[in-house]
Design a protein around this motif. Structure first.
Motif, PDB file in Angstrom:
ATOM      1  N   GLN A  72      -2.652  -5.152  -9.114  1.00 27.55           N
ATOM      2  CA  GLN A  72      -3.558  -4.239  -8.548  1.00 27.55           C
ATOM      3  C   GLN A  72      -3.888  -4.098  -7.114  1.00 27.55           C
ATOM      4  O   GLN A  72      -3.829  -3.206  -6.260  1.00 27.55           O
ATOM      5  N   LEU A  73      -4.264  -5.306  -6.696  1.00 31.28           N
ATOM      6  CA  LEU A  73      -4.669  -5.484  -5.201  1.00 31.28           C
ATOM      7  C   LEU A  73      -3.489  -5.163  -3.956  1.00 31.28           C
ATOM      8  O   LEU A  73      -3.706  -4.854  -3.178  1.00 31.28           O
ATOM      9  N   GLY A  74      -2.249  -5.107  -4.874  1.00 31.61           N
ATOM     10  CA  GLY A  74      -1.137  -4.617  -3.641  1.00 31.61           C
ATOM     11  C   GLY A  74      -1.145  -3.171  -3.449  1.00 31.61           C
ATOM     12  O   GLY A  74      -0.511  -2.832  -2.458  1.00 31.61           O
ATOM     13  N   ASN A  75      -1.959  -2.499  -4.192  1.00 32.96           N
ATOM     14  CA  ASN A  75      -2.192  -1.123  -3.875  1.00 32.96           C
ATOM     15  C   ASN A  75      -3.303  -0.740  -3.557  1.00 32.96           C
ATOM     16  O   ASN A  75      -3.734   0.570  -3.696  1.00 32.96           O
ATOM     17  N   PHE A  76      -4.163  -1.521  -3.037  1.00 34.38           N
ATOM     18  CA  PHE A  76      -5.647  -1.279  -2.799  1.00 34.38           C
ATOM     19  C   PHE A  76      -5.635  -0.750  -1.186  1.00 34.38           C
ATOM     20  O   PHE A  76      -7.042  -0.609  -0.861  1.00 34.38           O
ATOM     21  N   THR A  77      -4.582  -0.569  -0.140  1.00 37.77           N
ATOM     22  CA  THR A  77      -4.895  -0.282   0.885  1.00 37.77           C
ATOM     23  C   THR A  77      -5.722   0.755   1.245  1.00 37.77           C
ATOM     24  O   THR A  77      -6.906   0.866   2.050  1.00 37.77           O
ATOM     25  N   MET A  78      -5.422   1.833   0.563  1.00 35.59           N
ATOM     26  CA  MET A  78      -6.410   3.192   1.128  1.00 35.59           C
ATOM     27  C   MET A  78      -7.801   2.925   0.196  1.00 35.59           C
ATOM     28  O   MET A  78      -8.609   3.673   0.907  1.00 35.59           O
ATOM     29  N   LEU A  79      -7.866   2.120  -0.867  1.00 36.16           N
ATOM     30  CA  LEU A  79      -9.170   2.160  -1.305  1.00 36.16           C
ATOM     31  C   LEU A  79     -10.153   1.149  -0.430  1.00 36.16           C
ATOM     32  O   LEU A  79     -11.560   1.309  -0.864  1.00 36.16           O
ATOM     33  N   VAL A  80      -9.647   0.532   0.392  1.00 34.76           N
ATOM     34  CA  VAL A  80     -10.694  -0.537   1.334  1.00 34.76           C
ATOM     35  C   VAL A  80     -10.791   0.327   2.812  1.00 34.76           C
ATOM     36  O   VAL A  80     -11.509  -0.333   3.682  1.00 34.76           O
ATOM     37  N   GLY A  81     -10.116   1.513   2.892  1.00 29.85           N
ATOM     38  CA  GLY A  81     -10.235   2.374   4.266  1.00 29.85           C
ATOM     39  C   GLY A  81      -8.899   2.308   4.989  1.00 29.85           C
ATOM     40  O   GLY A  81      -9.104   2.711   6.281  1.00 29.85           O
ATOM     41  N   GLY A  82      -7.867   1.901   4.306  1.00 29.29           N
ATOM     42  CA  GLY A  82      -6.468   2.108   5.111  1.00 29.29           C
ATOM     43  C   GLY A  82      -6.196   0.913   6.007  1.00 29.29           C
ATOM     44  O   GLY A  82      -6.727  -0.023   5.941  1.00 29.29           O
ATOM     45  N   PRO A  83      -5.298   1.133   6.693  1.00 34.74           N
ATOM     46  CA  PRO A  83      -4.538  -0.111   7.454  1.00 34.74           C
ATOM     47  C   PRO A  83      -5.274  -0.938   8.306  1.00 34.74           C
ATOM     48  O   PRO A  83      -5.528  -2.025   8.630  1.00 34.74           O
TER      49      PRO A  83
END
Length: 479
Positions: A72-83
């Motif tokens: 799951q965490l590998g797909n979390f980039t946008m959920l934490v505010g992006g790059p």
């Protein structure tokens, strides 16, 4: 997601905490799988400040749950505010990358690799590269008290080598690799031995030969006589590849003695791995040098007093023939294959017969007609009836591979003539042979040549000859 009472903004975390503390593993797994929904409800800031710290600090769970979390965490980039904020995912993934279960660690590393591409160059240097500081961690892992950790380092060594670059490889990885090749645990040595060729290939070109000759080859020489057969087998599967890296002179002087030692090893798998990779050496030093060096060892094995050793080299002969080619085989090895047909051990004669069939399949019917068939048929006149029977066994095995013309023209007349043999065992094997080769022959030949001989054998005084002749008539002859 809102609750009936209290602070609605705290509800998603509170629900997650309750669900993750539930005794039902499936419920905990389902909670992890809906983390993205919870993160969307929380928003990017609370996901970074509340959810991720909670996941990093408080989860000690079943492997199945941790595996789902790592994915799951590998797909979390946008959920934490992006790059810009993707580095926030590093702590929980780093924690997951250190758990005991291999599949969880692998998935965590996969997710780390995935999000590494979403870091800016600056963030990559500041946040990603310092993960427990790569080289100190790697050195520590290579010397870890647990052999399983050292094993994983050895198993992933080529990937590590590519990741850290040539300078660190020369200064740090070469000594670490030497230590792994000398490790006290056989599993670690085997994993490292399996990486020898790949490690050497990936060394900096300007210093490759020096590093191999000075640091790696001495370790390799020790492994050739290792006490563990898995270590020796792993090394044998890759060592031939060093010849293309080190070149002709080094191969002849330093590698060939090792190949010879392994070709005589008591472990069949070691010998097979050497034989199956002979083409690597052939490309570098040529067939003449190879034959001068290895042929005596092959002949020695072929004539070994222990019949199981002879049996092993017979089983490798088709592979060896394919590696060395038909001309070399005819010149150097054909006589060995024929000699096995008259070995005093039945298992050797049987294996030698099967070997001929495989050689015909490899080199073709024309080669068989010119090279093998005349020698086989010549044994029909041997004073020893066991050798005469071997002729029949060979014809049984070779008829299909050689085809109708060779079988009819060359082999069938010999079988028919042997129906007059004085030994009953030979005569009933003639009946069995005629039944065996029957499907290869045309119907006219069966009627005019085969059937009369079988009818004669069916009236034989010996009960076994009668039985097998009648079986052949009823089973294979046209009515």
């Amino acid at each position: 997601m809102a609750g009936a009472d209290g602070d609605d903004s705290l509800y998603p975390i509170a629900v997650l905490i309750d669900e993750l503390r539930n005794e039902d593993v499936q419920l905990r797994l389902n909670s992890i799988k809906k983390l993205s929904t919870i993160a969307l409800a929380l928003g990017v800031e609370r996901t970074r400040t509340e959810l991720l710290p909670f996941l990093t600090d408080t989860i000690y769970d079943e492997d199945e749950v941790l595996l789902a979390l790592a994915e799951q965490l590998g797909n979390f980039t946008m959920l934490v505010g992006g790059p810009e904020y993707v580095h926030c995912l590093l702590p929980p993934l780093e924690s997951l990358a250190t758990v005991e279960e291999t599949v969880v660690r692998d998935k965590a590393v996969e997710s780390l690799r995935k999000i590494s591409h979403e870091h800016s160059p600056v963030d990559l240097e500041v946040h990603f590269e310092p993960l427990t500081l790569v080289m100190p961690t790697l050195r520590q892992a290579a010397e870890d008290k647990s052999w399983r950790v050292r094993y994983m380092v050895a198993d992933k060594f080529s990937e590590l080598q590519k990741a850290v670059g040539p300078e660190i490889t020369k200064n740090d990885l070469v000594p670490a690799f030497q230590n792994l090749l000398k490790d006290c645990e056989a599993e670690v040595r085997a994993a490292a031995a399996n990486k020898v060729k790949e490690f050497c290939e990936n060394l900096p070109e300007d210093s490759r030969e020096t590093i191999i000759m000075t640091h790696i080859l001495p370790c390799v020489k020790e492994l050739v006589s290792d006490t563990n057969q898995h270590v020796k087998s792993a090394l044998a599967s890759v060592i031939m590849g060093l010849s293309t890296i080190l070149g002709k002179d080094n191969t002849i002087e330093h590698l060939l003695p090792l190949f010879l030692a392994q070709l005589k090893d008591e472990c069949p798998e070691v010998r097979l791995n050497i034989i199956s990779n002979l083409d690597c050496v052939n490309e570098v030093i040529g067939i003449r040098q190879l034959s001068q060096s290895l042929l005596p060892a092959i002949v020695e094995l072929a004539e070994d007093a222990k019949w199981r050793v002879r049996l092993a080299i017979i089983e490798y002969m088709p592979l060896l023939a394919g590696q060395l080619g038909v001309e070399f085989f005819d010149e150097k090895l054909n006589s060995l294959c024929m000699a096995w047909l008259v070995d005093h051990v039945y298992a050797i004669r049987e294996a030698a017969t099967c070997n001929l069939t495989k050689l015909v399949e490899k080199f073709g019917a024309e080669w068989a007609q010119n090279t093998i068939v005349p020698k086989v048929l010549g044994m029909a006149n041997d004073p020893n009836y066991l050798h005469r029977m071997t002729t029949l066994f060979c014809i049984n095995a070779l008829s299909e591979a050689c085809g109708q013309e060779i079988t009819t023209k060359h082999m069938l007349p010999v079988v028919l003539k042997m129906s007059n043999d004085q030994v009953a065992n030979v005569r009933f094997n003639v009946a069995k042979s005629l039944q065996k080769i029957g499907p290869v022959l045309d119907s006219n030949c069966l009627q005019t040549e085969v059937k009369p001989v079988l009818e004669k054998l069916a009236a034989d005084q010996d009960i076994d000859v009668k039985y097998f002749a009648q079986e052949a008539i009823s089973g294979k002859m046209p009515q």
